[in-house]
Enzyme design. Structure first.
Site, short mmCIF file in Angstrom:
data_model
loop_
_atom_site.label_atom_id
_atom_site.label_comp_id
_atom_site.label_asym_id
_atom_site.label_seq_id
_atom_site.Cartn_x
_atom_site.Cartn_y
_atom_site.Cartn_z
N THR A 1 0.82 -1.22 0.00
CA THR A 1 0.00 0.00 0.00
C THR A 1 0.85 1.26 0.00
OG1 THR A 1 -1.82 -1.12 1.07
CG2 THR A 1 -1.72 1.24 1.40
N ASP B 1 0.83 -6.72 5.15
CA ASP B 1 0.24 -8.02 5.50
C ASP B 1 1.29 -9.06 5.88
OD1 ASP B 1 -2.11 -6.84 4.90
OD2 ASP B 1 -2.70 -8.21 3.29
N LYS C 1 1.25 -7.78 12.87
CA LYS C 1 0.21 -6.85 12.47
C LYS C 1 -1.04 -7.24 13.26
CE LYS C 1 -2.35 -5.32 8.38
NZ LYS C 1 -2.38 -5.15 6.94
N1 ASP Z 1 -2.38 -6.12 1.22
C1 ASP Z 1 -1.42 -5.05 1.33
C2 ASP Z 1 -0.04 -5.65 1.36
O1 ASP Z 1 0.33 -6.26 2.31
C3 ASP Z 1 -1.69 -4.24 2.53
C4 ASP Z 1 -0.67 -3.17 2.83
O2 ASP Z 1 0.27 -2.91 2.15
O3 ASP Z 1 -0.83 -2.52 3.84
O4 ASP Z 1 0.68 -5.49 0.42
#
Ligand code: ASP
Length: 448
Positions: free
Chosen positions: A107, A185, A264
């Site tokens: 993200t 994640d 997390k």
């Molecule tokens: N699903 C995303 C990832 O882990 C969530 C994030 O980046 O916060 O890449």
């Protein structure tokens, strides 16, 4: 698959668009019996309801309308989706410490996807840096994109890629520190993989991410990246793998976590990352780094600090992580035996237990030389297989309990040890040793 100009549309909506002479990114006015709306036709997720067309309204909201409700439609213009933040040249200050930023997706390097309404990886770290020029005041930053994926898609091959890049930076560039931007994640898995694979890194290795993409006002990406670069550029920083993320949900401070004891703990909050079973290494508040007192840290390093830096890039991929649940069937374990797995981490209940109906299969796995360790799915507290009869049976069947290593960290540690050592006894001995702060001597009492 629909052509680009009808991206994502199929069936009746595709026919309707063609009949009306309309394409994605056309601005239209739609008249229905009860209202009329104006907006830009957006690309559509191919899995979405085929009767709907997505529009972006001038308010920024997306809505969908059913073509069956349309009385009249009129094209009023054309708009092109703006996908990229333009790169800008930032004047670097040569006297500042050198801190490369390695982009690994997530993200923190993503933007809104008009197609799905979700976020997709898109920004390179360079673009991210361009959006936050303040970082140029902290360090001489160079960005490179190792891969651009969400971290749920990261696996051992990606760890090897990161390790190879770090090796090359050590040999050629001698940075003050490095920062990796990563999806949140599975960030804890990567932090553990780098922690075990790099012995005595010559500089701090900081991993950071963000819970909200940089196109959202509540984004944590700048705060986390800024504090990570600040830490990596500081001569005070510890030369080990750390994770730096928001401490609270507001922009007050960032926590510095050891790479082997984090989790997390929330799917969306900005303060999701916590050190479990110990105190974090420290925090950064208003640009000041402070470390927790050594005794509060409760971690000991077995590693000898005078050893030279060494990087290993081998992992055994045939390692499983099995979460115990009521009703689990021995066939689950049989799968791992038949598929030739070399190690299994059980995330057991309470002190590390699993149901006694698994014992014969565990014995079979043990006879097949599969290393089986147990951790606790409670996350806080230690395993203890001597307390209950069920635990003693597990021990007899060959299960090794690994104190308070977090299940994910135990999974990575076992993959690392199986990849680098041949003898089962050695692997078990090292599983029970605190190599990188993954086992704490005791857990300080903390209210949840
Ligand atoms: N699903 C995303 C990832 O882990 C969530 C994030 O980046 O916060 O890449």
């Amino acid at each position: 698959m629909a052509e680009e100009k009808y991206a994502g549309y199929r069936g009746s909506t595709l026919d309707w668009l063609k009949k009306q002479g309309l394409e994605v990114w056309d601005e239209i006015e739609v008249t229905k019996a009860d209202s009329s709306i104006k907006g830009v036709i957006l690309p559509r997720n191919e899995l979405a309801d085929p009767n709907f067309i997505s529009l972006k309204l001038s308010t920024g909201y997306n809505i969908g309308f059913n073509i069956e409700d349309v009385l009249r439609v009129r094209k009023i213009g054309r708009f092109q989706g703006k996908y990229r933040i333009p790169k800008v040249e930032i004047a670097q200050k040569p006297a500042l410490p050198f801190v490369p930023i390695l982009g690994c997706g997530g993200t923190i390097a993503s933007r809104l996807d008009y197609q799905t309404g979700g976020t997709i990886p898109a920004l390179t770290p360079e673009e991210l840096f361009s959006s936050f020029p303040e970082i140029a005041e902290l360090a001489r930053v160079e960005t490179s994109l190792l891969f651009d994926i969400f971290s749920e898609n990261i696996s051992f091959g990606h760890y090897v890629k990161i390790l190879t890049e770090i090796e090359s930076l050590i040999q050629n560039d001698a940075p003050q520190g490095i920062v990796l931007t990563h999806g949140t994640d599975t960030l804890a898995f990567t932090a553990a993989a780098l922690s075990f694979s790099i012995t005595n890194p010559p500089f701090p290795i900081v991993i950071t991410g963000s819970q909200r993409s940089s196109d959202r006002p509540s984004s944590d990406s700048f705060f986390n990246l800024y504090n990570s670069v600040l830490y990596a550029a500081s001569p005070k920083a510890k030369k080990e793998v750390v994770v730096i993320m928001h401490e609270k949900s507001s922009d007050t401070s960032c926590t510095i976590h050891r790479g082997t004891r984090i989790r997390k703990m929330h799917s969306s909050r900005r303060d999701a990352f916590k050190t479990i079973g110990g105190s974090p290494l420290g925090r950064i508040t208003e640009r000041k780094i402070s470390f927790a007192k050594e005794e509060e840290n409760l971690s000991i390093e077995v590693e000898l600090k005078d050893k030279p830096c060494q990087i290993t890039k081998k992992f055994e991929e045939k390692v499983g992580l099995i979460y115990h649940y009521p009703g689990i069937q021995p066939g689950v374990l049989d799968y791992y035996i038949e598929a030739g797995y070399k190690g299994i981490v059980l995330a057991g209940t309470g002190l590390g237990h699993v149901s006694s109906n698994l014992i014969p299969t565990i014995k079979k796995a043990n006879e097949n030389e599969i290393v089986i360790v147990t951790t606790t799915q409670c996350l806080h507290g230690f395993t203890g297989l001597s307390v209950y009869e069920s635990g003693r049976q597990l021990q007899k069947a060959g299960v090794v309990s690994v104190f308070n290593i977090l299940p994910e960290t135990a999974y990575i540690k076992l993959a690392y040890l199986l990849g680098n050592y041949r003898k089962t006894e050695k692997i078990i001995e090292l599983m029970k040793q605190n190599l990188k702060g993954e086992i704490t001597i005791r857990e300080k009492f903390q209210e949840f």
